[in-house]
Each structure stands twice: as structure tokens, then as C-alpha cells.
Design a protein around this motif. Structure first.
Motif, PDB file in Angstrom:
ATOM      1  N   PRO A 107       0.972 -20.519  -4.498  1.00 26.51           N
ATOM      2  CA  PRO A 107       1.377 -19.492  -5.471  1.00 26.51           C
ATOM      3  C   PRO A 107       1.365 -18.120  -4.799  1.00 26.51           C
ATOM      4  O   PRO A 107       0.453 -17.797  -4.038  1.00 26.51           O
ATOM      5  N   LEU A 108       2.385 -17.319  -5.077  1.00 26.54           N
ATOM      6  CA  LEU A 108       2.504 -16.000  -4.460  1.00 26.54           C
ATOM      7  C   LEU A 108       2.276 -14.923  -5.515  1.00 26.54           C
ATOM      8  O   LEU A 108       2.853 -14.962  -6.608  1.00 26.54           O
ATOM      9  N   VAL A 109       1.423 -13.969  -5.172  1.00 31.20           N
ATOM     10  CA  VAL A 109       1.159 -12.829  -6.047  1.00 31.20           C
ATOM     11  C   VAL A 109       1.523 -11.553  -5.287  1.00 31.20           C
ATOM     12  O   VAL A 109       1.029 -11.315  -4.178  1.00 31.20           O
ATOM     13  N   LEU A 110       2.399 -10.750  -5.861  1.00 33.87           N
ATOM     14  CA  LEU A 110       2.862  -9.501  -5.263  1.00 33.87           C
ATOM     15  C   LEU A 110       2.214  -8.335  -6.005  1.00 33.87           C
ATOM     16  O   LEU A 110       2.398  -8.186  -7.214  1.00 33.87           O
ATOM     17  N   VAL A 111       1.452  -7.533  -5.302  1.00 37.23           N
ATOM     18  CA  VAL A 111       0.712  -6.437  -5.922  1.00 37.23           C
ATOM     19  C   VAL A 111       1.345  -5.106  -5.508  1.00 37.23           C
ATOM     20  O   VAL A 111       1.402  -4.782  -4.316  1.00 37.23           O
ATOM     21  N   VAL A 112       1.820  -4.361  -6.489  1.00 35.38           N
ATOM     22  CA  VAL A 112       2.511  -3.099  -6.218  1.00 35.38           C
ATOM     23  C   VAL A 112       1.831  -1.963  -6.973  1.00 35.38           C
ATOM     24  O   VAL A 112       1.040  -2.180  -7.897  1.00 35.38           O
ATOM     25  N   ARG A 113       2.181  -0.756  -6.575  1.00 36.51           N
ATOM     26  CA  ARG A 113       1.622   0.450  -7.189  1.00 36.51           C
ATOM     27  C   ARG A 113       2.706   1.508  -7.192  1.00 36.51           C
ATOM     28  O   ARG A 113       3.017   2.093  -6.165  1.00 36.51           O
ATOM     29  N   ASP A 114       3.345   1.690  -8.328  1.00 39.39           N
ATOM     30  CA  ASP A 114       4.440   2.662  -8.483  1.00 39.39           C
ATOM     31  C   ASP A 114       5.626   2.376  -7.559  1.00 39.39           C
ATOM     32  O   ASP A 114       6.080   3.267  -6.818  1.00 39.39           O
ATOM     33  N   PRO A 115       6.194   1.184  -7.564  1.00 35.32           N
ATOM     34  CA  PRO A 115       7.331   0.930  -6.676  1.00 35.32           C
ATOM     35  C   PRO A 115       8.534   1.807  -6.990  1.00 35.32           C
ATOM     36  O   PRO A 115       9.375   2.037  -6.107  1.00 35.32           O
ATOM     37  N   HIS A 116       8.625   2.330  -8.226  1.00 34.82           N
ATOM     38  CA  HIS A 116       9.744   3.207  -8.564  1.00 34.82           C
ATOM     39  C   HIS A 116       9.689   4.516  -7.780  1.00 34.82           C
ATOM     40  O   HIS A 116      10.693   5.227  -7.696  1.00 34.82           O
ATOM     41  N   ARG A 117       8.543   4.824  -7.177  1.00 34.35           N
ATOM     42  CA  ARG A 117       8.404   6.057  -6.397  1.00 34.35           C
ATOM     43  C   ARG A 117       8.551   5.818  -4.903  1.00 34.35           C
ATOM     44  O   ARG A 117       8.605   6.787  -4.126  1.00 34.35           O
ATOM     45  N   TYR A 118       8.607   4.567  -4.470  1.00 35.67           N
ATOM     46  CA  TYR A 118       8.641   4.250  -3.038  1.00 35.67           C
ATOM     47  C   TYR A 118       9.789   3.280  -2.760  1.00 35.67           C
ATOM     48  O   TYR A 118       9.668   2.079  -3.029  1.00 35.67           O
ATOM     49  N   GLN A 178       0.828  -1.208   0.000  1.00 35.65           N
ATOM     50  CA  GLN A 178       0.000   0.000   0.000  1.00 35.65           C
ATOM     51  C   GLN A 178       0.860   1.255   0.000  1.00 35.65           C
ATOM     52  O   GLN A 178       1.559   1.538   0.976  1.00 35.65           O
ATOM     53  N   PRO A 179       0.810   2.061  -1.067  1.00 36.99           N
ATOM     54  CA  PRO A 179       1.548   3.327  -1.069  1.00 36.99           C
ATOM     55  C   PRO A 179       0.739   4.427  -0.403  1.00 36.99           C
ATOM     56  O   PRO A 179      -0.445   4.243  -0.078  1.00 36.99           O
ATOM     57  N   GLN A 180       1.353   5.572  -0.222  1.00 36.78           N
ATOM     58  CA  GLN A 180       0.618   6.756   0.204  1.00 36.78           C
ATOM     59  C   GLN A 180      -0.043   7.351  -1.027  1.00 36.78           C
ATOM     60  O   GLN A 180       0.621   7.816  -1.950  1.00 36.78           O
ATOM     61  N   SER A 192      -6.013 -16.035   0.127  1.00 38.12           N
ATOM     62  CA  SER A 192      -5.766 -15.266   1.348  1.00 38.12           C
ATOM     63  C   SER A 192      -4.568 -14.362   1.115  1.00 38.12           C
ATOM     64  O   SER A 192      -3.924 -14.424   0.066  1.00 38.12           O
ATOM     65  N   GLY A 193      -4.257 -13.519   2.099  1.00 41.16           N
ATOM     66  CA  GLY A 193      -3.117 -12.632   1.927  1.00 41.16           C
ATOM     67  C   GLY A 193      -3.125 -11.510   2.938  1.00 41.16           C
ATOM     68  O   GLY A 193      -3.825 -11.562   3.947  1.00 41.16           O
ATOM     69  N   VAL A 194      -2.345 -10.474   2.628  1.00 41.40           N
ATOM     70  CA  VAL A 194      -2.147  -9.388   3.577  1.00 41.40           C
ATOM     71  C   VAL A 194      -1.827  -8.119   2.803  1.00 41.40           C
ATOM     72  O   VAL A 194      -1.321  -8.179   1.676  1.00 41.40           O
ATOM     73  N   ARG A 195      -2.112  -6.964   3.407  1.00 37.65           N
ATOM     74  CA  ARG A 195      -1.712  -5.684   2.831  1.00 37.65           C
ATOM     75  C   ARG A 195      -0.686  -5.045   3.752  1.00 37.65           C
ATOM     76  O   ARG A 195      -0.922  -4.904   4.952  1.00 37.65           O
ATOM     77  N   LEU A 196       0.443  -4.618   3.199  1.00 31.72           N
ATOM     78  CA  LEU A 196       1.538  -4.041   3.973  1.00 31.72           C
ATOM     79  C   LEU A 196       1.709  -2.568   3.634  1.00 31.72           C
ATOM     80  O   LEU A 196       1.566  -2.163   2.476  1.00 31.72           O
ATOM     81  N   THR A 197       2.059  -1.781   4.631  1.00 32.89           N
ATOM     82  CA  THR A 197       2.360  -0.364   4.423  1.00 32.89           C
ATOM     83  C   THR A 197       3.827  -0.051   4.681  1.00 32.89           C
ATOM     84  O   THR A 197       4.241   1.099   4.610  1.00 32.89           O
ATOM     85  N   SER A 198       4.612  -1.074   4.980  1.00 36.01           N
ATOM     86  CA  SER A 198       6.053  -0.928   5.167  1.00 36.01           C
ATOM     87  C   SER A 198       6.684  -2.305   5.055  1.00 36.01           C
ATOM     88  O   SER A 198       5.987  -3.320   4.892  1.00 36.01           O
ATOM     89  N   GLU A 199       8.016  -2.359   5.178  1.00 34.98           N
ATOM     90  CA  GLU A 199       8.714  -3.649   5.099  1.00 34.98           C
ATOM     91  C   GLU A 199       8.501  -4.506   6.337  1.00 34.98           C
ATOM     92  O   GLU A 199       8.817  -5.706   6.336  1.00 34.98           O
TER      93      GLU A 199
END
Length: 491
Positions: A426-437, A378-380, A405-412
């Protein structure tokens, strides 16, 4: 009525304001002000429950003033108001730009317009005509049709045509272009460093296309563009609002400000002075009410406008011209033919979101062999996005594959536990603009070091693909989440 001139200065000042308010129905002060001549009202996510409620709300507004301009910031992408509680059923601008089918863009904008018109909304603060040529832009990003000016121009024109054919006025924003900056004007004053030649070739191209398409309105940006004005931000600059937009580009419609309370100008000039300066510069309507949604603010701005005319700071003919342009837009909105919403709209939006998906491993096979574990980062979010707007993949994937199932993270901090919980699935990693964070980019690298086979789903502006399987959605709307969920579930 002004005792000295016989001119209704108060009425003209009221006409140019588009305030917001708190609540799901019009408060008494707003009803009273509409009856007295207030020109417009801006709706926000806080005013929306569902479409039936919005229709009742706008009917109540119109009972006080039949030709009131009812505005909303409905980009129908990551920035949505009408679907703030559920997420937009449309793919959003960046996805439409990725598909690059202007006929589809025009069709979708038409459906959006029908939807808005059906609930009584007459003016949409959209489309976003910015060229997102700075990948670190914190406030535009997936709201733009892309980073190529020609692509943005053709889709801006198509979106405007579709929306206005449905009877809702479009508004190209944020003039003269908010894409080439890494500063959010909600918080500070962005600086556009490009020279005149580059601005002509990039930033201004979509606005020229918007004007050629007959756009009813243009929204100003609270940023500095020294190539046009070395002193004042665009909203307050006569050189930009009048000499450039009116005289040089030939725009004859309504100029509306971005939220006048945004810190880029309110911190320096104050609400009242910024409002007066904007009208002097050439703006015709003042959008206010994101944070200052009360009668006191609306009255203060009205009185400041009247006082500025009486003092000579604001020429009376400039205010009269602004009020006349507001009235002209109101007349257009009442007369424009409306069409009923299409019951197939939801499937059309989902189909478009599917078309936007880009997968870097074309030989990847779906569905997943077992229920997935999803880690969302989760980004800002920027302040243009309503905070309650849902996004992501975990919820829509769990809907079509209930064992997800899964989890939402706001930090490492929670990443080691999340990776441990994902083992054997199976693992799915969902990101949103990681180049900015940086924290998100680091988390993504750490995750792929442990699980290189993980699927990476990018729901922002795609940068360098990461992982063996990378899926780009070009936005984080509900339609985008559903499209990926159905792909992974084999639907």
C-alpha cells in the motif's frame, strides 16, 4: 535617572523590551539586565530542552526580577516552541476551526495555558487571529482557524478565554490581519490591498472578538495596509496602532510588536529606528531576539529609545504610558490564578486530532492490508516554524506498524526510485500545501498516474482533494500524524 528631568528614562526604556537570548539558561548579561529593570524575556525553541529545564530557566529569570514577563510563541500547532523537539500534542488552529466546536477550542487552550503556567511562562504570543483568505499565504496557512471571518472570530475568542482562565496572558496577532497576502513579512513587506469596507468585514472581525473576550495583548503586523495608512507599515503607523486599534476598536491592553528584526521593516528602517518609530506609533513592548539575541542589541535599542526621548522624537509621556502598560500586564500575570496541568491532556489532544480528520472516500476500509510504503514530500517551511519541529506520517506509522517504511523527498528527483520501492505494498503519499509548490503538485500527479489507489494525506491547508482516498488533517502536528497513523493501522 535623567539629570535634566529627574525621570528614569533608562528604566522605562528597559521595561518595554522583550529580548531573546542564546542558551538553555540565562546568560550573565540577561541576569544583570533583569536586575536593572528589563521588562520581559522572549523564549524560543533554542532555549527549550524539556519542561523541567524550562521551569528551572524561568525560576532563574524570576530570581532576578520576580514579575518579569516570560513570553513564548506557543500556538500549539505547527508553530510550537515548548514541543519543538517532539511536535505538538495538540491539533492546531486550522484543525480546531475544521471541527468548529468553540467549547473544545476553549478547553484545549486552557490545557495549553496550564502547561505553560506550570513551567513559569506568563505571556503567550498566541492565538493567531488572522483570516487565511489567500490560499497561497506562505506564513499563516494552518496557523489560522480558517478562511471564514466569523469562524476565526469565535475560535479566537474561545482560545483567548481558555488560555487566560489558566493564568497566562494571550496575544491576538497579527494586527490588522496577515491572512490576505502571499508575502512572508519575515522576508519582505506584504501589501494588503483590500479596501476599508472589506477589512472591517473580514480582517478586523476576529480582533474585535478578541478585544471583547478581554485579550491582554495584541501583536502588530509588519505589513502595509493603504486603506488605513498609505505610507507606513502597521507596526510603525500611528494611524493603525493608535487611531484604529486604541481609539476606534477600544483596545486598552498591551500592544507588542512582531519580531522587530524581521526584514519587512528592519531592512528599510534598521532595528533602532524601527523600535523608536513603533513606540511613537503606539506599541508598548518590543519583541526582539530571533536573530539578534545578544546584549549589544538590547543595549542599542534601550539607548536608542532614551536618545529619542531626549531629542523630542519620542514623547516622554508616550514611553511612560508604554512602560506602565507593561507593568500592568506583569501585575496581572503574577496575580492570575494558576492550575496544575491535566494528566489527561495528551489523550484530549489526540482525540481532537481524530475529530479533525476528513476522509473523501467514506467507504474506505482500514486497517491497510499490508505494511505501507510512505512517500513524504517536504516543502520549504515558513520561518515561524522552528526547523527542528518534526512532522509527517512515516515516523508515527512506523511506531504503530513497525514494518512500515518509506522516504522523504525535497524534489522530484527521487520519485521514480521511491515509486519502484513501493511496488507490492500500500502506498501513502503525504503532502503539505501542494497547491503552493509546483514540484510537489507534479510529483503527486505523477505518483497517482502510476498508483491511482494510493492514499493521499494532506497535512497542510486542504485544496482540491487528489486521489481515490484523501485524508485531510488540517495541520502537521504530532497529534495529527498520530491520528492518521492509528487510522491506517486500525488502532
Amino acid at each position: 535617572m535623567d539629570a535634566r528631568t529627574g525621570v528614569d528614562l533608562v528604566g522605562m526604556a528597559d521595561a518595554v523590551l522583550q529580548p531573546g537570548f542564546i542558551g538553555k539558561e540565562p546568560p550573565p548579561w540577561l541576569r544583570r539586565r533583569l536586575a536593572e529593570g528589563l521588562g520581559g524575556v522572549a523564549l524560543f525553541a533554542r532555549n527549550v530542552v524539556d519542561r523541567d529545564q524550562v521551569a528551572e530557566l524561568t525560576a532563574a529569570l524570576r530570581a532576578e526580577k520576580p514579575d518579569v514577563i516570560v513570553a513564548i510563541d506557543e500556538e500549539a500547532g505547527d508553530v510550537t516552541r515548548i514541543d519543538a523537539h517532539t511536535g505538538s500534542p495538540w491539533p492546531g488552529n486550522l484543525a480546531l476551526g475544521a471541527i468548529d466546536d468553540p467549547a473544545l477550542t476553549r478547553e484545549i487552550a486552557g490545557h495549553i495555558g496550564r502547561d505553560l503556567a506550570a513551567v513559569g511562562i506568563t505571556f503567550d504570543y498566541a492565538p493567531d487571529a488572522d483570516v487565511n483568505n489567500d490560499p497561497n499565504n506562505p506564513v499563516i496557512g494552518s496557523r489560522a482557524f480558517g478562511a471564514e471571518p466569523e469562524r476565526v472570530a469565535r475560535h479566537t475568542a474561545a482560545w483567548i478565554t481558555g488560555l487566560q482562565q489558566s493564568g497566562v496572558a494571550a496575544c491576538a496577532k497579527h494586527f490588522p490581519g496577515h491572512g490576505n497576502t502571499s508575502v512572508d513579512s519575515h522576508l519582505d513587506v506584504p501589501l494588503i490591498k483590500a479596501g476599508r469596507v472589506e477589512l472591517e468585514a473580514v480582517e478586523l472581525l476576529p480582533f474585535r472578538a478578541a478585544i471583547a473576550a478581554g485579550v491582554q495583548a495584541v501583536m502588530s503586523a509588519h505589513l502595509r495596509v493603504p486603506a488605513f495608512d498609505t505610507e507606513l507599515p502597521a507596526t510603525l503607523s500611528r494611524k493603525i496602532m493608535t487611531e484604529l486599534l486604541r481609539d476606534e476598536l477600544g483596545f486598552d491592553g498591551l500592544i507588542v510588536t512582531d519580531g522587530i528584526e524581521m526584514r519587512a521593516i528592519s531592512d528599510r528602517y534598521g532595528l533602532a529606528q524601527a523600535t523608536v518609530m513603533a513606540i511613537v506609533a503606539g506599541a508598548d513592548a518590543i519583541c526582539v531576539g530571533g536573530e539578534h539575541a545578544d546584549e549589544e542589541t538590547a543595549v542599542m535599542l534601550r539607548d536608542a529609545i532614551v536618545a529619542a526621548v531626549r531629542s523630542g522624537e519620542l514623547p516622554e509621556e508616550r514611553l511612560a504610558d508604554a512602560a506602565a502598560r507593561v507593568a500592568r500586564l506583569a501585575t496581572w500575570s503574577v496575580a492570575a490564578p494558576k492550575s496544575a496541568p491535566d494528566p489527561r491532556a495528551g489523550e484530549i489532544g489526540l482525540s481532537a486530532a481524530r475529530r479533525a480528520l476528513r476522509i473523501t472516500a467514506p467507504d474506505a476500509t482500514f486497517p491497510l492490508a499490508d505494511p505501507a510504503y510512505v512517500i513524504e514530500f517536504q516543502p520549504q517551511l515558513n520561518l515561524a516554524i522552528a526547523p527542528e519541529t518534526p512532522w509527517g506520517l512515516l515516523a508515527p506509522l512506523a511506531e504503530v506498524a513497525p514494518a512500515t517504511s518509506g522516504v522523504r523527498l525535497t524534489s522530484e528527483a527521487g520519485l521514480p526510485d521511491a515509486l519502484q520501492a513501493s511496488l507490492g505494498r500500500p502506498l501513502v503519499l503525504v503532502v503539505r500545501d501542494p497547491h503552493r509548490y509546483p514540484w510537489m503538485a507534479d510529483s503527486l500527479r505523477a505518483s497517482l498516474a502510476v498508483r491511482p489507489e494510493a492514499i493521499v494525506v494532506e497535512m497542510g491547508v486542504p485544496a482540491d482533494p487528489r486521489g481515490e482516498v484523501h485524508i485531510a488533517t488540517f495541520g502537521a502536528t504530532a497529534a495529527a500524524g498520530r491520528a492518521v497513523a492509528e487510522l491506517l493501522a486500525g488502532r
